[in-house]
Design a protein around this motif. Structure first.
Motif, PDB file in Angstrom:
ATOM      1  N   MET A   1       0.827  -1.180   0.000  1.00  0.00           N
ATOM      2  CA  MET A   1       0.000   0.000   0.000  1.00  0.00           C
ATOM      3  C   MET A   1       0.872   1.244   0.000  1.00  0.00           C
ATOM      4  SD  MET A   1      -3.010  -0.513   2.734  1.00  0.00           S
ATOM      5  CE  MET A   1      -4.034  -1.922   2.743  1.00  0.00           C
ATOM      6  N   THR A   2       0.513   2.176  -0.851  1.00  0.00           N
ATOM      7  CA  THR A   2       1.218   3.446  -0.882  1.00  0.00           C
ATOM      8  C   THR A   2       0.231   4.565  -0.641  1.00  0.00           C
ATOM      9  OG1 THR A   2       2.804   2.573  -2.465  1.00  0.00           O
ATOM     10  CG2 THR A   2       2.682   4.965  -2.246  1.00  0.00           C
ATOM     11  N   PHE A   3       0.418   5.239   0.471  1.00  0.00           N
ATOM     12  CA  PHE A   3      -0.438   6.369   0.815  1.00  0.00           C
ATOM     13  C   PHE A   3       0.222   7.654   0.334  1.00  0.00           C
ATOM     14  CE2 PHE A   3      -1.557   3.137   3.926  1.00  0.00           C
ATOM     15  CZ  PHE A   3      -2.942   3.176   3.879  1.00  0.00           C
ATOM     16  N   THR A   4      -0.604   8.615  -0.029  1.00  0.00           N
ATOM     17  CA  THR A   4      -0.139   9.936  -0.418  1.00  0.00           C
ATOM     18  C   THR A   4      -0.818  10.952   0.492  1.00  0.00           C
ATOM     19  OG1 THR A   4      -0.004   9.224  -2.718  1.00  0.00           O
ATOM     20  CG2 THR A   4       0.017  11.585  -2.313  1.00  0.00           C
ATOM     21  N   LEU A   5      -0.046  11.877   1.025  1.00  0.00           N
ATOM     22  CA  LEU A   5      -0.599  12.962   1.830  1.00  0.00           C
ATOM     23  C   LEU A   5      -0.517  14.244   1.029  1.00  0.00           C
ATOM     24  CD1 LEU A   5      -1.658  14.362   4.372  1.00  0.00           C
ATOM     25  CD2 LEU A   5       0.703  14.432   5.214  1.00  0.00           C
ATOM     26  N   ASN A   6      -1.671  14.866   0.812  1.00  0.00           N
ATOM     27  CA  ASN A   6      -1.740  16.168   0.156  1.00  0.00           C
ATOM     28  C   ASN A   6      -2.122  17.190   1.206  1.00  0.00           C
ATOM     29  OD1 ASN A   6      -1.484  15.196  -2.655  1.00  0.00           O
ATOM     30  ND2 ASN A   6      -3.393  14.168  -2.159  1.00  0.00           N
ATOM     31  N   ARG A   7      -1.420  18.313   1.195  1.00  0.00           N
ATOM     32  CA  ARG A   7      -1.740  19.405   2.115  1.00  0.00           C
ATOM     33  C   ARG A   7      -1.966  20.658   1.301  1.00  0.00           C
ATOM     34  NH1 ARG A   7       2.581  19.740   6.771  1.00  0.00           N
ATOM     35  NH2 ARG A   7       1.210  21.461   7.297  1.00  0.00           N
ATOM     36  N   GLY A   8      -2.932  21.461   1.733  1.00  0.00           N
ATOM     37  CA  GLY A   8      -3.203  22.681   0.999  1.00  0.00           C
ATOM     38  C   GLY A   8      -4.185  23.580   1.722  1.00  0.00           C
ATOM     39  N   GLY A   9      -4.522  24.643   1.065  1.00  0.00           N
ATOM     40  CA  GLY A   9      -5.455  25.624   1.603  1.00  0.00           C
ATOM     41  C   GLY A   9      -6.796  25.510   0.910  1.00  0.00           C
ATOM     42  N   ARG A  10      -7.299  26.658   0.484  1.00  0.00           N
ATOM     43  CA  ARG A  10      -8.608  26.688  -0.166  1.00  0.00           C
ATOM     44  C   ARG A  10      -8.675  25.753  -1.365  1.00  0.00           C
ATOM     45  NH1 ARG A  10     -11.304  30.713   2.282  1.00  0.00           N
ATOM     46  NH2 ARG A  10     -10.008  32.330   3.228  1.00  0.00           N
ATOM     47  N   LEU A  42     -13.164  28.002   6.429  1.00  0.00           N
ATOM     48  CA  LEU A  42     -12.953  28.832   5.240  1.00  0.00           C
ATOM     49  C   LEU A  42     -13.351  30.293   5.446  1.00  0.00           C
ATOM     50  CD1 LEU A  42     -14.020  26.388   2.404  1.00  0.00           C
ATOM     51  CD2 LEU A  42     -11.711  27.214   2.923  1.00  0.00           C
ATOM     52  N   ARG A  43     -13.990  30.622   6.555  1.00  0.00           N
ATOM     53  CA  ARG A  43     -14.336  32.008   6.842  1.00  0.00           C
ATOM     54  C   ARG A  43     -13.101  32.818   7.234  1.00  0.00           C
ATOM     55  NH1 ARG A  43     -13.804  30.040  11.629  1.00  0.00           N
ATOM     56  NH2 ARG A  43     -13.960  31.214  13.542  1.00  0.00           N
ATOM     57  N   LEU A  44     -12.023  32.127   7.558  1.00  0.00           N
ATOM     58  CA  LEU A  44     -10.793  32.776   7.998  1.00  0.00           C
ATOM     59  C   LEU A  44     -10.013  33.331   6.815  1.00  0.00           C
ATOM     60  CD1 LEU A  44      -9.715  30.069  10.597  1.00  0.00           C
ATOM     61  CD2 LEU A  44     -10.877  32.245  11.045  1.00  0.00           C
ATOM     62  N   PRO A  45      -9.088  34.267   7.073  1.00  0.00           N
ATOM     63  CA  PRO A  45      -8.270  34.808   5.982  1.00  0.00           C
ATOM     64  C   PRO A  45      -7.346  33.742   5.376  1.00  0.00           C
ATOM     65  CG  PRO A  45      -7.637  35.777   8.107  1.00  0.00           C
ATOM     66  CD  PRO A  45      -8.792  34.879   8.359  1.00  0.00           C
TER      67      PRO A  45
END
Length: 105
Positions: A1-10, A42-45
């Motif tokens: 098994m290969t997991f991928t972690l994606n991180r991001g904003g909006r 998502l209400r935050l800047p």
């Protein structure tokens, strides 16, 4: 098994909504991160939202999600993978440095 972690904003927030709604619908009594939490955040800047959203995938399929707020990470896990030792290990390795991680047992 290969997991991928994606991180991001909006840009990543929208990708979390459908899986979170699906998981909540299949496990309605499990208290974990849900799509309303994403919308509320998502209400935050933009500066507060940048890198706040996390998405773990297995073969391009979402299996876990997270929302980081300062030193706390709130998570949700797909009911199909809530007993996966491999996913638990992957998530544990990813969250080093947080003061508190809210995760299913």
């Amino acid at each position: 098994m290969t997991f991928t972690l994606n991180r991001g904003g909006r840009d990543l927030a929208e990708a979390l909504l459908a899986p979170l709604d699906d998981w909540a619908g299949r496990s309605p009594l499990v208290a974990q991160l849900h799509s309303g939490d994403v919308g509320w955040h998502l209400r935050l800047p933009d500066t507060a939202v940048a890198d706040a959203f996390w998405l773990w995938e297995l073969d391009s399929v979402p299996v876990a999600a997270g929302l980081s707020e300062d030193t706390m990470l709130r998570t949700a896990v797909s009911p199909d993978h809530d007993r996966s030792a491999e996913l638990a290990e992957e998530m544990a390795a990813s969250v080093a440095g947080f003061g508190y991680v809210d995760a299913p047992t």
